[in-house]
Structure formats: structure tokens, C-alpha cells
Scaffold this motif. Structure first.
Motif, PDB file in Angstrom:
ATOM      1  N   THR A   1       0.807  -1.227   0.000  1.00  0.00           N
ATOM      2  CA  THR A   1       0.000   0.000   0.000  1.00  0.00           C
ATOM      3  C   THR A   1       0.835   1.270   0.000  1.00  0.00           C
ATOM      4  O   THR A   1       0.300   2.352  -0.235  1.00  0.00           O
ATOM      5  CB  THR A   1      -0.903   0.067   1.248  1.00  0.00           C
ATOM      6  OG1 THR A   1      -0.056   0.037   2.403  1.00  0.00           O
ATOM      7  CG2 THR A   1      -1.881  -1.092   1.295  1.00  0.00           C
TER       8      THR A   1
ATOM      9  N   ASP B   1       1.016   6.950   0.132  1.00  0.00           N
ATOM     10  CA  ASP B   1       0.020   5.872   0.108  1.00  0.00           C
ATOM     11  C   ASP B   1      -0.601   5.711  -1.281  1.00  0.00           C
ATOM     12  O   ASP B   1      -1.751   5.289  -1.396  1.00  0.00           O
ATOM     13  CB  ASP B   1      -1.058   6.147   1.160  1.00  0.00           C
ATOM     14  CG  ASP B   1      -1.727   7.505   0.953  1.00  0.00           C
ATOM     15  OD1 ASP B   1      -1.481   8.150  -0.085  1.00  0.00           O
ATOM     16  OD2 ASP B   1      -2.495   7.930   1.831  1.00  0.00           O
TER      17      ASP B   1
ATOM     18  N   THR C   1      -3.668   7.565   6.980  1.00  0.00           N
ATOM     19  CA  THR C   1      -3.267   6.324   6.296  1.00  0.00           C
ATOM     20  C   THR C   1      -1.859   5.864   6.642  1.00  0.00           C
ATOM     21  O   THR C   1      -1.496   4.745   6.296  1.00  0.00           O
ATOM     22  CB  THR C   1      -3.339   6.509   4.766  1.00  0.00           C
ATOM     23  OG1 THR C   1      -2.619   7.701   4.429  1.00  0.00           O
ATOM     24  CG2 THR C   1      -4.773   6.612   4.285  1.00  0.00           C
TER      25      THR C   1
ATOM     26  N   CYS D   1       0.148  -5.102   8.825  1.00  0.00           N
ATOM     27  CA  CYS D   1       0.483  -3.821   8.213  1.00  0.00           C
ATOM     28  C   CYS D   1       1.816  -4.026   7.499  1.00  0.00           C
ATOM     29  O   CYS D   1       2.636  -4.831   7.944  1.00  0.00           O
ATOM     30  CB  CYS D   1       0.601  -2.681   9.231  1.00  0.00           C
ATOM     31  SG  CYS D   1       1.916  -2.849  10.432  1.00  0.00           S
TER      32      CYS D   1
ATOM     33  N   ASP E   1       1.124   1.141   7.161  1.00  0.00           N
ATOM     34  CA  ASP E   1      -0.294   1.425   6.903  1.00  0.00           C
ATOM     35  C   ASP E   1      -1.177   0.980   8.071  1.00  0.00           C
ATOM     36  O   ASP E   1      -2.385   0.791   7.903  1.00  0.00           O
ATOM     37  CB  ASP E   1      -0.748   0.775   5.584  1.00  0.00           C
ATOM     38  CG  ASP E   1      -0.569  -0.746   5.581  1.00  0.00           C
ATOM     39  OD1 ASP E   1      -0.099  -1.307   6.590  1.00  0.00           O
ATOM     40  OD2 ASP E   1      -0.908  -1.379   4.559  1.00  0.00           O
TER      41      ASP E   1
ATOM     42  N   VAL F   1      -4.715   2.437   8.717  1.00  0.00           N
ATOM     43  CA  VAL F   1      -5.784   1.958   7.839  1.00  0.00           C
ATOM     44  C   VAL F   1      -6.363   0.667   8.408  1.00  0.00           C
ATOM     45  O   VAL F   1      -7.580   0.499   8.525  1.00  0.00           O
ATOM     46  CB  VAL F   1      -5.249   1.710   6.405  1.00  0.00           C
ATOM     47  CG1 VAL F   1      -6.340   1.153   5.505  1.00  0.00           C
ATOM     48  CG2 VAL F   1      -4.654   2.982   5.830  1.00  0.00           C
TER      49      VAL F   1
END
Ligand SMILES: [Fe+2]
Length: 350
Positions: free
Chosen positions: A89, A164, A260, A281, A334, A337
Motif C-alpha cells: 500500500t 500511500d 493512512t 500492516c 499502513d 488503515v
């Protein structure tokens, strides 16, 4: 009694059925795979060495101008990912701005961070606020903030870009806009976001509290982070998995820097060997200074000053400071998120 049905059909009839469905853009779910029992990243653990990256950044600076390249950026791409990103990501890129150059003003919905690797005293302007850039500093250019970069020093400026963009692309939520001029007018103050929000727990009263979800502090100097890490290290504090690790926070909420992306800095003592753990993550690391290695999903990633390495999601990793000086690692993930969507988990090995 109710039970699962057992229907056995001739293979030919099934294939005819599937063919017909395909023509109608319909897929039978029972032959197309489901959710795995746990995440299995397409990305692999990987390290990019500064001794390879720096000469290529300098070469890019010789070959391409900032008129030709909106941003003179080398994307570090994970060997097993289709796009050109270091992790699933989040990208981890190298950007270089040469003496006398600007990178013109624009804004975009992907959020970005800059972690300064080389050069002292060039600057980024974020929504009119000037932010000086020094080695080891973290600079934010959050979602939809105008930003341009300038190098008014006599040496190259090189930094790590974290964005991101793969996530925003996957969500089909990307917007981009060019500023009307090459550069934004620079507002008052030499480093206004730091002046207003750079001391924890104190906020200017004459302005309303910012309501954006990203941090109003856009400059986190290494000098402050280093003092905090060393103070904690002297107390013997820290995590068995990460040594002395601190998160860069939004000073108003205590939450992550941006919705994010979470950012961290950690200190590993000479000889320290952390315990293995894994999280939902993906994490990109930058070695501020130090030498050692990380064991990531069964691979050994050797690192030293200024290298970049990536740890895919749900992959066990442990860090070893093999040198005789403290090692300082910057990282970004990330995790915000995953946490916002109730997808975050972490687990120790064994
Ligand atoms: Fe940008």
C-alpha cells in the motif's frame, strides 16, 4: 434431517455452464478461491542499499531536469509486486533536488512524508508554510496540501518519499492538481508548524484547533526525536520486539501523523537482538544510522547507514544491531488503515 447436498455433475456439463457464465461476465465463487486462513503478501522482504541508490540518484540529476520530471524520483519496487512500489500500500522512493532547483507546487489526495537523507537547509513549502529540511527530519505533506520543494543550498538534497499512492489507486480515490504558479508564496515564519505545535501538550490559543485528521505539525526534527530516544534508552525502557520505539504523533490527538500512514523512530542498542513478531500492516524502514540485519520471513536483510528495506504484512521480523554504536531506524506503515477498519492484529513468534 437437513444436510449439505451432494450433487455430482458430468464435467462436460459443468464446463459448458462455466463457459456460459464467463461470456456473461459472471464467475462461480466455488472455483475461484476465497479468503486465506491468514494474510499472504505478494510482496517479499527486500533491502535497497544506499551505495547503489545514491549514484543512481546523482545520475538521474545529471540526465533529467525538474522541468522534464514533475518530481525527480526513483521508485523502489518490490521484486514480486506488479506496480512500482516497495510494499503493498505504501511506496518508498528516493527524490533528489539539486542546488538552485525547485520542484513545482502541486497537491494530491495521496498523503506523503519526506524523511531527509542528505543535504541541509533546503525547504518544502506546505500550504504556504516554510519547512526547513535537515538530515533525519520527518516532513509531512498531508492529503490535498499544496507543496513544493526548493534547494537554495550548494549541495544536493536527497530524501525518502513515503506515499500511500498504491492504496489510493486501489480505492480509485486519486485526485491531483497543479498550482497556478511554479511555487507558492511563502508565508511568515521560518518554520511555523513547528513553532505552533512542536512542543507536546501546548497549542496556540489565538487560532481555532485544526480540524483536519492529519497532524497540524508538519516538521519533526531528528534532534528532538533523538533526545527522546536516548533519554528512554538511558532509563532501560523499550519493547522486546523493537527496542526503544516512538511513534510520531498528531499532537492534538495522540494519533498517527496521517489517517493512512503511521511513522516511527527506534533505537537499537549495540548488540541488541529483538524478539520476532508480526503485524497486519506493511512497513518500510530507513536506516538513519547503524549497521546490522533484520531476519524477515526467513530472509536476512543486511543493512547499514541510509539503506531502505521492506517488511511485508503479517511477516515475522526481528532486528539485530550488529555494530558497536546505537542503530536508529525510521519506519512507516499502513497500520492506521488496518486499525480504522478493525483489520489490525499482531502476534509474537512462538
Ligand atoms: Fe507531491
Amino acid at each position: 434431517m437437513l444436510q449439505r447436498s451432494n450433487i455430482v455433475s458430468p464435467e462436460e456439463e459443468l464446463q459448458d455452464f462455466y463457459e456460459e457464465l464467463r461470456a456473461q461476465h459472471v464467475t462461480p465463487a466455488w472455483i475461484s478461491g476465497g479468503v486465506g486462513v491468514e494474510p499472504k503478501s505478494k510482496a517479499v522482504p527486500y533491502v535497497w542499499h544506499w551505495c547503489d541508490l545514491r549514484p543512481q540518484a546523482m545520475r538521474a540529476a545529471q540526465l533529467v531536469g525538474t522541468e522534464q520530471a514533475e518530481r525527480r524520483v526513483l521508485r523502489l519496487h518490490n521484486p514480486e509486486l506488479e506496480g512500482s512500489s516497495a510494499s503493498n500500500t505504501l511506496v518508498a522512493n528516493i527524490q533528489i533536488v539539486m542546488p538552485g532547483e525547485i520542484a513545482r507546487a502541486h497537491r494530491h489526495s495521496p498523503s506523503a512524508l519526506r524523511f531527509i537523507i542528505e543535504g541541509s537547509g533546503g525547504y518544502t513549502v506546505v500550504n504556504g508554510a516554510r519547512i526547513p529540511m535537515f538530515p533525519g527530519d520527518l516532513v509531512l505533506t498531508p492529503n490535498w496540501t499544496w507543496h513544493d520543494h526548493a534547494n537554495d543550498t550548494d549541495a544536493p538534497m536527497i530524501w525518502l518519499d513515503g506515499l500511500d499512492t498504491p492504496l489510493v489507486r486501489m480505492l480509485e480515490a486519486g485526485f491531483y492538481e497543479q498550482y497556478g504558479e511554479e511555487a507558492q508564496p511563502v508565508g511568515e515564519g521560518s518554520d511555523p508548524s513547528l513553532a505552533k505545535y512542536g512542543v507536546g501538550g501546548l497549542r496556540p490559543v489565538w487560532e481555532p484547533a485544526p480540524t483536519a485528521r492529519y497532524s497540524p505539525l508538519w516538521h519533526y526534527p531528528l534532534s528532538q526525536a533523538r533526545v527522546a530516544l536516548e533519554r528512554l534508552a538511558a532509563e532501560g525502557a523499550g519493547s522486546p520486539f523493537d527496542g526503544v520505539i516512538l511513534e510520531y504523533t498528531n499532537p492534538l490527538t495522540g494519533g498517527p501523523t496521517m489517517p493512512t500512514i503511521a511513522c516511527y523512530i527506534q533505537l537499537l542498542q549495540p548488540g541488541e537482538h529483538t524478539q520476532a513478531h508480526r503485524q497486519v500492516c506493511c512497513t518500510n524502514y530507513h536506516v538513519i544510522e547503524g549497521s546490522g540485519y533484520s531476519l524477515v520471513g526467513g530472509r536476512q536483510l543486511d543493512w547499514e547507514d541510509k539503506d531502505v528495506f521492506t517488511v511485508p504484512t503479517w511477516t515475522f521480523h526481528e532486528h539485530v544491531n550488529a555494530g558497536n554504536r546505537p542503530a536508529f531506524l525510521f519506519s512507516f506503515t499502513d497500520a492506521p488503515v488496518m486499525k480504522a477498519l478493525d483489520l489490525y492484529r499482531e502476534e509474537a513468534q512462538g
